[in-house]
Each structure stands twice: as structure tokens, then as C-alpha cells.
Write a protein that holds these residues in place. Structure first.
Motif, PDB file in Angstrom:
ATOM      1  N   LEU A 628      -8.749  58.048  12.748  1.00 15.76           N
ATOM      2  CA  LEU A 628      -9.861  57.508  13.645  1.00 15.76           C
ATOM      3  C   LEU A 628     -11.105  57.101  12.910  1.00 15.76           C
ATOM      4  O   LEU A 628     -11.723  56.044  13.271  1.00 15.76           O
ATOM      5  N   ALA A 629     -11.450  57.998  11.804  1.00 12.67           N
ATOM      6  CA  ALA A 629     -12.566  57.510  11.019  1.00 12.67           C
ATOM      7  C   ALA A 629     -12.426  56.231  10.183  1.00 12.67           C
ATOM      8  O   ALA A 629     -13.298  55.293  10.266  1.00 12.67           O
ATOM      9  N   TYR A 630     -11.107  55.961   9.714  1.00 14.55           N
ATOM     10  CA  TYR A 630     -10.701  54.630   9.167  1.00 14.55           C
ATOM     11  C   TYR A 630     -10.901  53.609  10.194  1.00 14.55           C
ATOM     12  O   TYR A 630     -11.459  52.351   9.913  1.00 14.55           O
ATOM     13  N   ARG A 631     -10.135  53.880  11.303  1.00 18.38           N
ATOM     14  CA  ARG A 631     -10.241  52.354  12.356  1.00 18.38           C
ATOM     15  C   ARG A 631     -11.556  52.377  12.695  1.00 18.38           C
ATOM     16  O   ARG A 631     -11.895  51.018  13.339  1.00 18.38           O
ATOM     17  N   GLU A 632     -12.721  53.232  12.743  1.00 18.82           N
ATOM     18  CA  GLU A 632     -14.041  52.826  13.099  1.00 18.82           C
ATOM     19  C   GLU A 632     -14.906  52.349  11.953  1.00 18.82           C
ATOM     20  O   GLU A 632     -16.114  52.146  12.049  1.00 18.82           O
ATOM     21  N   GLY A 633     -14.243  52.333  10.828  1.00 22.27           N
ATOM     22  CA  GLY A 633     -14.689  51.655   9.662  1.00 22.27           C
ATOM     23  C   GLY A 633     -15.575  52.534   8.863  1.00 22.27           C
ATOM     24  O   GLY A 633     -16.393  52.041   7.923  1.00 22.27           O
ATOM     25  N   ARG A 634     -15.411  54.043   8.902  1.00 22.57           N
ATOM     26  CA  ARG A 634     -16.208  54.651   8.233  1.00 22.57           C
ATOM     27  C   ARG A 634     -15.217  55.171   6.946  1.00 22.57           C
ATOM     28  O   ARG A 634     -14.715  56.242   7.097  1.00 22.57           O
ATOM     29  N   HIS A 637     -15.988  58.570   4.935  1.00 24.18           N
ATOM     30  CA  HIS A 637     -15.851  59.684   5.525  1.00 24.18           C
ATOM     31  C   HIS A 637     -14.245  59.783   5.500  1.00 24.18           C
ATOM     32  O   HIS A 637     -13.723  60.900   5.530  1.00 24.18           O
ATOM     33  N   ALA A 638     -13.279  58.667   6.203  1.00 26.60           N
ATOM     34  CA  ALA A 638     -11.949  59.073   5.961  1.00 26.60           C
ATOM     35  C   ALA A 638     -11.357  59.466   4.727  1.00 26.60           C
ATOM     36  O   ALA A 638     -10.569  60.121   4.604  1.00 26.60           O
ATOM     37  N   ARG A 639     -11.837  58.811   3.310  1.00 27.92           N
ATOM     38  CA  ARG A 639     -11.557  59.140   2.284  1.00 27.92           C
ATOM     39  C   ARG A 639     -11.732  60.343   1.721  1.00 27.92           C
ATOM     40  O   ARG A 639     -10.780  61.371   1.483  1.00 27.92           O
ATOM     41  N   SER A 640     -13.033  61.236   2.361  1.00 27.65           N
ATOM     42  CA  SER A 640     -13.210  62.385   2.032  1.00 27.65           C
ATOM     43  C   SER A 640     -12.317  63.317   2.811  1.00 27.65           C
ATOM     44  O   SER A 640     -11.796  64.526   2.225  1.00 27.65           O
ATOM     45  N   LEU A 641     -11.866  62.875   4.073  1.00 30.06           N
ATOM     46  CA  LEU A 641     -10.951  63.779   4.933  1.00 30.06           C
ATOM     47  C   LEU A 641      -9.537  63.701   4.130  1.00 30.06           C
ATOM     48  O   LEU A 641      -8.811  64.851   3.987  1.00 30.06           O
ATOM     49  N   PRO A 650      -0.547  67.630  -2.398  1.00 30.85           N
ATOM     50  CA  PRO A 650      -0.605  66.454  -3.441  1.00 30.85           C
ATOM     51  C   PRO A 650       0.769  65.720  -3.453  1.00 30.85           C
ATOM     52  O   PRO A 650       0.590  64.527  -3.950  1.00 30.85           O
ATOM     53  N   ARG A 651       1.917  66.041  -2.958  1.00 32.08           N
ATOM     54  CA  ARG A 651       2.926  65.444  -3.058  1.00 32.08           C
ATOM     55  C   ARG A 651       3.480  64.921  -1.750  1.00 32.08           C
ATOM     56  O   ARG A 651       4.457  64.541  -1.428  1.00 32.08           O
ATOM     57  N   ASP A 652       2.591  64.711  -0.753  1.00 35.12           N
ATOM     58  CA  ASP A 652       2.869  64.012   0.517  1.00 35.12           C
ATOM     59  C   ASP A 652       2.441  62.466   0.163  1.00 35.12           C
ATOM     60  O   ASP A 652       1.274  62.165   0.044  1.00 35.12           O
ATOM     61  N   ALA A 653       3.298  61.658   0.360  1.00 29.56           N
ATOM     62  CA  ALA A 653       3.342  60.209   0.182  1.00 29.56           C
ATOM     63  C   ALA A 653       2.420  59.460   1.162  1.00 29.56           C
ATOM     64  O   ALA A 653       1.836  58.694   0.647  1.00 29.56           O
ATOM     65  N   SER A 654       2.487  59.808   2.247  1.00 27.87           N
ATOM     66  CA  SER A 654       1.840  59.216   3.129  1.00 27.87           C
ATOM     67  C   SER A 654       0.246  59.480   3.164  1.00 27.87           C
ATOM     68  O   SER A 654      -0.447  58.606   3.053  1.00 27.87           O
ATOM     69  N   ILE A 655      -0.006  60.594   2.781  1.00 29.82           N
ATOM     70  CA  ILE A 655      -1.472  61.004   2.417  1.00 29.82           C
ATOM     71  C   ILE A 655      -2.043  60.107   1.166  1.00 29.82           C
ATOM     72  O   ILE A 655      -3.029  59.470   1.205  1.00 29.82           O
ATOM     73  N   ARG A 656      -1.096  60.070   0.148  1.00 31.74           N
ATOM     74  CA  ARG A 656      -1.528  59.246  -1.014  1.00 31.74           C
ATOM     75  C   ARG A 656      -1.665  57.886  -0.612  1.00 31.74           C
ATOM     76  O   ARG A 656      -2.670  56.952  -1.124  1.00 31.74           O
ATOM     77  N   THR A 657      -0.877  57.307   0.400  1.00 35.81           N
ATOM     78  CA  THR A 657      -0.998  55.950   0.633  1.00 35.81           C
ATOM     79  C   THR A 657      -2.156  55.584   1.456  1.00 35.81           C
ATOM     80  O   THR A 657      -2.901  54.613   1.300  1.00 35.81           O
ATOM     81  N   ASN A 658      -2.543  56.715   2.569  1.00 34.14           N
ATOM     82  CA  ASN A 658      -3.584  56.435   3.192  1.00 34.14           C
ATOM     83  C   ASN A 658      -4.918  56.525   2.312  1.00 34.14           C
ATOM     84  O   ASN A 658      -5.992  55.735   2.334  1.00 34.14           O
ATOM     85  N   LEU A 659      -5.017  57.485   1.410  1.00 33.73           N
ATOM     86  CA  LEU A 659      -6.006  57.670   0.517  1.00 33.73           C
ATOM     87  C   LEU A 659      -6.327  56.325  -0.502  1.00 33.73           C
ATOM     88  O   LEU A 659      -7.424  55.892  -0.578  1.00 33.73           O
ATOM     89  N   GLY A 660      -5.268  55.551  -0.898  1.00 28.63           N
ATOM     90  CA  GLY A 660      -5.233  54.365  -1.547  1.00 28.63           C
ATOM     91  C   GLY A 660      -5.937  53.202  -0.672  1.00 28.63           C
ATOM     92  O   GLY A 660      -6.509  52.453  -1.021  1.00 28.63           O
ATOM     93  N   ILE A 661      -5.478  53.567   0.543  1.00 21.41           N
ATOM     94  CA  ILE A 661      -5.888  52.326   1.532  1.00 21.41           C
ATOM     95  C   ILE A 661      -7.563  52.290   1.550  1.00 21.41           C
ATOM     96  O   ILE A 661      -8.481  51.608   1.825  1.00 21.41           O
ATOM     97  N   THR A 662      -8.120  53.572   1.701  1.00 22.66           N
ATOM     98  CA  THR A 662      -9.636  53.748   1.969  1.00 22.66           C
ATOM     99  C   THR A 662     -10.294  53.119   0.456  1.00 22.66           C
ATOM    100  O   THR A 662     -11.262  52.525   0.559  1.00 22.66           O
ATOM    101  N   HIS A 663      -9.546  53.682  -0.431  1.00 22.71           N
ATOM    102  CA  HIS A 663     -10.311  53.300  -1.845  1.00 22.71           C
ATOM    103  C   HIS A 663     -10.105  51.520  -2.139  1.00 22.71           C
ATOM    104  O   HIS A 663     -11.157  51.041  -2.355  1.00 22.71           O
ATOM    105  N   ALA A 664      -8.978  50.972  -1.297  1.00 27.77           N
ATOM    106  CA  ALA A 664      -9.055  49.355  -1.510  1.00 27.77           C
ATOM    107  C   ALA A 664     -10.178  48.843  -0.760  1.00 27.77           C
ATOM    108  O   ALA A 664     -10.721  47.997  -0.992  1.00 27.77           O
ATOM    109  N   GLN A 665     -10.207  49.487   0.628  1.00 31.93           N
ATOM    110  CA  GLN A 665     -11.598  49.109   1.318  1.00 31.93           C
ATOM    111  C   GLN A 665     -12.777  49.180   0.858  1.00 31.93           C
ATOM    112  O   GLN A 665     -13.762  48.275   1.024  1.00 31.93           O
ATOM    113  N   LEU A 666     -12.932  50.022   0.034  1.00 31.56           N
ATOM    114  CA  LEU A 666     -14.116  50.315  -0.840  1.00 31.56           C
ATOM    115  C   LEU A 666     -14.369  49.391  -2.140  1.00 31.56           C
ATOM    116  O   LEU A 666     -15.120  49.683  -3.011  1.00 31.56           O
TER     117      LEU A 666
END
Length: 869
Positions: A628-634, A637-641, A650-666
Motif C-alpha cells: 500500500l505504501a508503494y502504491r501511494e508513492g511512499r 517507507h515501503a523500502r524500510s518495511l 533473506p531467502r524470500d525471492a518475492s521480498i527481494r524483488t519488491n525491495l529492488g523495485i523500491t530501489h529502482a524507483q529511487l
């Protein structure tokens, strides 16, 4: 004549109707009107010419416990009359001495309801066999608390002893049972063998240890511990065999008194009911962070006490400038020890403003039973420094322009051939210019481990070798008479020692038993040998005893058995005991037979288990959904969560993917590349993992050779990316296990065990195992350094240093650009010693590299109250 025919007809008719005219009845059949106290006594309920139509419910008798009955049937025919009985035998255990009466009751049968007349009996002290000894003279138990004056809620050590006389063979038949009102007790552990002195005699004993807590104050008597014991009271001899005669007893311990004191009053304000000995620990990681970066504050309490009361940690207070992920307690109680454990809470704090903040102090009050007073356990306050958030520079210069000049003395993967921009293959995967939406489903991957190719040989050949040896060992001992002879010698010596200890004269039954044991000891094939046969057997099988001694003993026993009035004296017992003790038994067969058929291996099946199981994604309670934080543009905050979730899994591929998405947006593409590479290595078949990996590499100026190799559209790469490196390693070991199983099947068939198709199955298993191992080994090798458990990606330009410090000016350095794959050898004081693909080794700061298979470690490690810098 007509009168005679009438009389005969009436006689036949009466004989035919006689069985149906017999009345049905149910009655108690007691072997004796006196039952034994502390003994399992059989009470028999007989259903004559009927059977119960349902469950038999006995009346309640005070201080008398009925167990589950054993059911048997009897059918007999006398004078053409058939009778049928159903017998219920109840094990009964009285809890007191005196008179007992089972009242009259009714029972439903297949012939209708029948009345069972009441019966009575007396309960006296049970005797052991025909010895006249009470069971307490043979077996007794003692209950010993560590202290008889304790505090309410205090954990008290308890010792339970089961003591038996050495003159009788006793064995436990049930585990100890103890239920005492107002007592919480742990399970009894495994017993220890010991010796105790009882009435001046040393006796063997079993010692059980446990712990208990008294839940209410007062003075009370502990209930006895009860345990079932079997005592051998003799032997039943038949024509061929003899069996021990056993009697079952229920042993009750003594009942010590315990005084439980109430806690002193008044209790301090911080007291929440904890009683025992506890320690409080606090950990804050990291102690310096930027706005939006999570801080984990861990509070833990451990120790021994009344954990069954539901202990909890004290409340913590933090400044309003932090967003707090509410902590969830994790309680861990030691297995089998319900009074020792720990409780831990991790609070994730996300700062919103810069500054210095104090976390704590935290105090916890408990009652220390060793000191007899209330004690405060506390941890001091910790200060964390929050720095302003890092500025985002959309127009920052490319990484190649920020990289220092390369030192020619150090080889690094920054050659122009390898540090060129990635050319995306059009037929490999379509790449979008923007990141895709967050992945909602959890995808856990398997991390690789350090694996040498020698493991294949170990898994494939060691199990068949062990199977071969095990089968040979079993064949070597099959039919070996040595164990039976040793057992006969032990029984012979034990019987003679028992007679010698009593000082009694051996009777005929004992002499017959002695002769049968001698026949077994010296392997005599005759049931009634003469003294010459005995002497030859002793001379053949060897031993320190002379054959003449055994021949004389045999003649004297034969004379005492078959000549009226003859007997043996005490000297015969002494000579027989000396001869039994001095008999030496040599093994008659070689340890490993020389015949090849004895070396046929046993069929051995290997069960392949997961070496490292995928972790479950059990995250703490969240104050906000990162999606929800990512879709609102924060994005911060989404990266921190998502970063907090990645630290836990650390071995959850979906969490790693989402974390990379927030870094790409930044616009932090090196960080995005690191996490998307990790997601690709954990789940290479996922389309989102491949797409995001190519998107990240397209924004980097330099691409590591290992990453370039995994983006080529060649057939080896397509095969390698079917599974992750960790999965290929497990397939490699599974192939070795299949080859081992095939070898075992082939060897079993070669030595005549199993049908011929078993050999074909074994050959197929070997072929499939080798093929799977070869493909897995090549695919894992295709990943290169990416398949190493400690592989990481450098996310910012840095220097590769020869020593772990920035203060030395005369050390050798080399530039290390972002996007370089490194392998961490070991860590020290916030530095990592790494190896790059070109073979260079050196030191880098821990925070400049993101691991692929584990959570990034903070630059400072905090353990308890001590900080390692």
C-alpha cells in the motif's frame, strides 16, 4: 417292549434338552479371599452360558482400582453336554489394608440382564512368591525433595529412588506416575543406575530426577509416586523349556511433607508475578541510521522460574518520532524442562526525524527464591543517532565517471572487454523500461552450501560399503554358539551363587537345572550324557577347568539324583561354583567368513533429506502494508518495511524483488541490481526475476562476467536456469544417492538375492544417478561465483584494500566498481575479506556489498550490552 421304547425315548430327549435347561449366571471367582497390598491382584468375573452384550461397568469401590480386563473363553463337553464360559480377569490394586466388599450389581448379557452377587475379601501385605517376604523387603521407593521448606512458585529439584534387593531379579514394567494436588511437575527423565545403603545393605537402585512447583502456600503431604515392578519368584519348567515366574507389584513411595511459604508483602510496583532466577538483555542494531532506515530493538528475558504462569516482558517507551512495528513475543521453553526458557520481543523502529534518541532504560522485577527477596533486573538506556535521509540525485553522473583510477598492481574485473554496457539479447527475454508491480505471493528459495565433488564419491560408495560389511558381520554371527554358551555360564554361576548365599542344600530340582545348564555350556548333543562325555567335551572346547573336575561333579550330581538318600554337600557347591567361574569360552567361528557368499550386502535404501530447508515467512505484526505504501508513492517507507521483512527472511525471492523495485524507483540501480540478482538466483524460473535482472543490468555501466554469462540465450544457460544453484546441489547429492542405491541392488542380485530384474533396476538407478549428477554439476558450475553461499554484489564504487583500515596511507588499493560480484571469505570488525572473479583478494567495507543469500549485516554488531566496533 412298548414301555422300554418309551423309557429310552424319554432318556434321549432329556439328554438333548439338558444343556438348554441349565440356568445362565454371572459370578465372581476369587483364587483367594486375601489380596496383597501393593500387588496387581487378578479378580475373575465368570459369565456362565452367556456373554456380555456391551461394556461391563463395575460398581465403584473405595480405595480399589480396577484395570482393563483381559477376556478369554472356555468351551468344554462332559457326557455330551457342552458348556461355554466367558471370563473377564480384572487387575485390581487396593490402596489400603483391611476389608473390602464389591456390592451386588446388574449386567446386560446376550441372555438378558443378570444379577452379580456381591463378594468380599481381605487385603494384607503382599508377599513375594513363597518366600514369605513382604514386597517392601524386596523393592521400595523413596521420594526426596531438595528442600522441605520452599516458596510458592519456586522451582524445586526432586529425586525419586527405586531400590531393589540384589537377591532377586526385579525389573520396571511401567514408568513412574505422580499426581499431587497443587503441584506442577516436569516429566521424569531417564533413570540413572546407582547404589544406596538400606538397613546396612548396599542395594542397586534407579534414580529419577525432576522438578516441581507448588502453586499455593500451606503445609501438605506429597502424594506417593507409583510404579509397576516385575519380580522373578522362580521358574516354570517344562519338558523342553523353562520360563521365569514373574509377579507384578505396584510400588508406592513414601510421602514427605513440604511447607510452602507465601511471598513477602507488599510486592514492588514492577512485580508481575515472575518467581525464580532471570536475566534481562537488550540489543539495538544499528545504533546509527538515517531517516527511514529501520532500527531493531530486541529485548529478551531468560532463566528458570514459573514460566507456566505466562510471564511477559515489561513495556518499553520510545519517542513519537519513531514509527513502531508492534513487537510479537517469541517464547521458547526447553524441551522436557517446562520451567526453563526465554521470551524475546523485536521492535522495529523507523525514525522520521534526525537527532539523538534514548532507548530505555528497561526494568523488570522478580522474586529471587535463592535470596528470598524481590530483585530488580534492568538494562541501561542506549543512545541511537539518526542522520538525515540521503539526498536523491536524479541527474547523477554514471558510475564509470565516479570510479577511481585503477591500480595496475591489482587485477580486478574492470577490463574494457568486461566492463562494457550490457547488450540485451532480443530473443532471450523482453525488457521493459519500468519496474513491474510488486509480487504478492511468497516464493522461498534454497541457498547453496559449500560442496566438494568428493561428496559424490562419499554418498555413492560409502553406503554400499557399509551395507557389504554389515551383511558380512551378520552372516559371521549367524549360527555362532558362543552367545548361547556365555548365557549358560552366567545362569550357571548365578544359580550356584544364590544357593551358596542361602547356605541351603541343593534339592533335586536345582541339580536337574545345573545339569541342563552344563549340557548347554559344553554343547553336548545328548540329553543324558555320562561323565566321560562331559570330560571329552570340556577337553575339546577348552577352559582353565580340568575335565576331571567336571566329570567328578557330574557323577556326584547323578548319584544324588538317582540313588535314594544320597545328596551333595556344601563342598560340592564350592567346587561347582569355582569350575563355572574358571570356565573360559573361546569363539568357535572366525569373525569374517572366507566364503564369498557371506559377503553379499544387505539391501540398503537411502533417504535423501533436505540439507537446508527453506525458511518460513513468519513476519512480525506490521503497522502498515508495504504494498500500500508503494502504491501511494511512499517509496522510502515501503523500502524500510520490505527491508525489515528481508532481514527476517533473506531467502524470500518475492521480498527481494519488491525491495529492488523500491530501489529502482529511487534511482538506486546498483542496490536494485543486487536484490534482483538475489531474486533470480533464488527463483530463476520466475519471469519477473529475469525481467527485473535484465532491467537493472541495463542501467549499469559495467557488468560482471558471471552475470553476463547468465543473461546469454545459449542452451547451457537455459538448462542451468531451470533450477537455482541450491537446488542443483541437492540434485547432485540425490544423483549420488540413486547411484548408491543402484550399486546395492546390483550387488544383492549378484549374490543371489532377489529376481534378475532387480539387477536391471539397479543398473538403471546408477545410470540415472550419474546423469543427474553430471547435469547438476555442470549447471552449478555455469553459475560460477554466483553459486557460492557468501556471494555478494558491490553496490557502490569503493577501493579494494590490502589491510582492513582506511588510516594507513601506504597500503596497496585498487578501484572496485559497483556491480562487481565478490565472494566473502571472512569478516572482521566491520570489514569483509573478499575475492573477485579475476582472483584478486582484499578488504572492503561490509556495507558496500549486498549478499545474495543472507541478510545484510550492520557495520556494528551489538551482543547483549557489549558493542564490538
Amino acid at each position: 417292549m412298548s414301555a422300554l421304547r418309551t423309557i429310552a425315548l424319554l432318556t434321549v430327549l432329556a439328554a438333548t434338552l439338558a444343556p438348554s435347561a441349565v440356568a445362565q449366571r454371572v459370578f465372581w471367582n476369587l483364587e483367594s479371599q486375601t489380596l496383597g497390598m501393593g500387588k496387581v491382584n487378578p479378580l475373575t468375573l465368570v459369565f456362565d452360558e452367556c456373554s456380555p452384550s456391551g461394556a461391563v461397568e463395575l460398581p465403584v469401590v473405595d480405595d480399589l482400582d480396577f484395570g482393563t480386563p483381559s477376556i478369554s473363553t472356555q468351551t468344554s463337553m462332559v457326557n455330551f453336554r457342552t458348556s461355554r464360559r466367558t471370563i473377564y480377569t480384572y487387575p485390581a490394586q487396593p490402596r489400603r489394608r483391611g476389608s473390602f466388599t464389591i456390592p451386588t450389581f446388574s449386567v446386560e448379557t446376550d441372555k438378558g440382564p443378570l444379577v452379580v452377587s456381591g463378594t468380599g475379601f481381605e487385603v494384607a501385605d503382599a508377599s513375594v512368591g513363597r518366600t514369605g517376604l513382604a514386597i517392601g523387603d524386596v523393592v521400595e521407593s523413596q521420594l526426596r525433595p531438595a528442600r522441605t521448606t520452599v516458596w510458592v512458585g519456586e522451582v524445586v529439584e526432586l529425586e525419586y529412588l527405586l531400590v531393589a534387593s540384589g537377591r532377586y531379579q526385579a525389573s520396571i514394567s511401567t514408568e513412574p506416575e505422580w499426581r499431587s494436588p497443587g503441584i506442577l511437575v516436569e516429566a521424569f527423565g531417564q533413570p540413572e543406575r546407582t547404589e544406596v545403603v538400606v538397613r546396612g545393605e548396599r542395594r542397586p537402585a534407579l534414580r529419577y530426577r525432576t522438578r516441581f512447583i507448588a502453586s499455593a502456600p500451606g503445609r501438605f503431604t506429597l502424594e506417593p509416586v507409583r510404579q509397576g515392578v516385575s519380580v522373578q519368584t522362580g521358574e516354570r519348567s517344562t519338558f523342553f523349556f523353562s520360563q521365569p515366574r514373574l509377579e507384578e507389584f505396584s510400588i508406592a513411595s513414601d510421602q514427605p511433607e513440604v511447607e510452602v511459604k507465601a511471598l513477602p508483602t507488599p510486592a514492588p510496583a514492577g512485580f508481575s508475578g515472575a518467581i525464580g532466577s532471570f536475566e534481562l538483555e537488550s540489543t539495538v542494531v544499528p545504533e546509527e541510521a538515517r531517516v527511514g532506515e529501520p532500527i531493531t530493538w530486541t529485548l529478551a528475558m531468560k532463566g528458570t522460574g514459573n514460566w507456566t504462569s505466562g510471564l511477559h516482558l515489561p513495556q518499553r517507551e520510545v519517542a513519537t518520532d519513531f514509527e513502531v512495528v508492534q513487537p510479537k513475543s517469541r517464547e521458547q521453553i526447553d524441551e522436557g524442562r517446562m520451567f526453563t526458557g526465554s521470551v524475546t520481543e523485536d521492535a522495529v523502529l523507523v525514525p522520521t526525524r534526525p537527532g539523538d534518541y534514548r532507548l530505555g532504560p528497561v526494568a523488570f522485577s522478580f522474586f529471587d527464591t535463592t535470596q528470598g527477596r524481590y530483585v530488580d533486573a534492568s538494562v541501561p538506556a542506549r543512545t541511537v543517532r539518526i542522520l538525515p535521509a540521503a539526498a536523491t540525485r536524479p541527474g547523477a553522473a554514471p558510475l564509470a565517471q565516479q570510479t577511481p583510477e585503477r591500480d595496475p598492481l591489482v587485477t580486478t574485473p574492470t577490463d574494457p572487454e568486461t566492463a562494457t554496457r550490457l547488450e540485451l539479447p532480443a530473443d532471450f527475454l523482453a525488457v521493459s523500461d519500468v519496474p513491474r508491480d510488486p509480487v504478492l505471493d511468497s516464493v522461498s528459495g534454497r541457498a547453496p552450501f559449500s560442496l566438494s565433488p568428493l561428496w559424490w564419491l562419499f554418498v555413492a560408495f560409502v553406503p554400499p560399503a557399509f551395507a557389504w560389511i554389515a551383511y558380512a558381520w551378520r552372516e559371521a554371527h549367524k549360527g555362532d554358539p558362543t552367545p548361547a554358551r556365555k548365557r549358560a555360564r552366567r545362569e550357571l554361576a548365578a544359580a550356584l551363587e544364590a544357593v551358596a548365599a542361602r547356605g541351603a542344600t541343593p534339592d533335586r530340582e536345582f541339580l536337574a537345572q545345573w545339569r541342563s545348564l552344563c549340557i548347554a555350556l559344553w554343547r553336548i548333543p545328548h540329553a543324558a550324557p555320562d561323565s566321560g562325555t562331559i570330560a571329552r567335551a570340556v577337553e575339546t572346547l577348552g577352559g582353565s577347568s580340568t575335565p576331571s573336575v567336571w566329570a567328578e561333579l557330574w557323577l556326584e550330581s547323578e548319584d544324588a539324583l538317582f540313588r535314594p538318600g544320597a545328596t551333595v554337600d556344601g563342598a560340592w557347591i564350592t567346587r561347582a561354583l569355582h569350575a563355572a567361574r574358571s570356565a573360559r569360552i573361546r569363539r568357535e567361528r572366525t569373525m569374517l567368513p572366507l566364503r564369498l557368499r557371506h559377503w553379499a550386502p544387505l539391501a540398503l535404501a537411502l533417504v535423501v533429506v533436505e540439507i537446508v530447508s527453506a525458511p518460513s515467512a513468519t513476519a512480525a505484526a506490521r503497522t502498515e502494508d508495504p504494498v500500500l505504501a508503494y502504491r501511494e508513492g511512499r517509496y522510502e517507507h515501503a523500502r524500510s518495511l520490505w527491508h525489515a521483512q528481508m532481514v527476517r527472511t533473506p531467502r524470500d525471492a518475492s521480498i527481494r524483488t519488491n525491495l529492488g523495485i523500491t530501489h529502482a524507483q529511487l534511482e538506486n540501480w546498483p542496490q536494485a541490481a543486487a536484490h534482483w540478482t538475489s531474486a533470480f538466483l533464488l527463483a530463476p524460473r520466475a519471469e519477473t526475476s529475469r525481467a527485473h535482472l535484465l532491467l537493472a543490468l541495463s542501467h549499469l555501466d559495467g557488468v560482471d562476467p558471471a552475470l553476463r554469462r547468465m543473461t546469454t540465450p545459449s542452451l547451457p544457460t537455459r538448462v542451468a536456469t531451470i533450477a537455482s544453484p541450491g537446488t542443483w546441489q541437492r540434485i547432485f547429492l540425490s544423483g549420488a544417492a540413486a547411484a548408491a542405491l543402484g550399486l546395492v541392488l546390483v550387488l544383492s542380485n549378484l549374490y543371489g538375492r532377489g529376481p534378475r530384474r532387480l539387477r536391471r533396476t539397479g543398473v538403471a538407478c546408477v545410470a540415472v544417478g550419474i546423469a543427474a549428477s553430471v547435469v547438476a554439476m555442470y549447471s552449478e558450475h555455469r553459475y560460477g561465483d554466483l553459486a557460492r553461499p557468501t556471494a555478494a554484489l558491490v553496490v557502490e564504487p569503493t577501493l579494494l584494500r590490502s589491510i582492513p583500515t582506511e588510516l594507513a596511507e601506504n597500503q596497496q588499493t585498487a578501484p572496485l566498481p559497483g556491480g562487481t560480484v565478490v565472494v566473502v571469505e571472512h569478516s572482521m570488525l566491520g570489514w569483509d575479506r573478499v575475492v573477485v572473479s579475476g582472483g584478486a583478494k582484499g578488504w572492503i567495507r561490509r556495507e558496500v556489498a549486498v549478499p545474495f543469500y543472507r541478510a545484510p549485516r550492520p557495520p556494528i554488531e551489538v551482543v547483549g550490552e557489549k558493542t564490538s566496533v
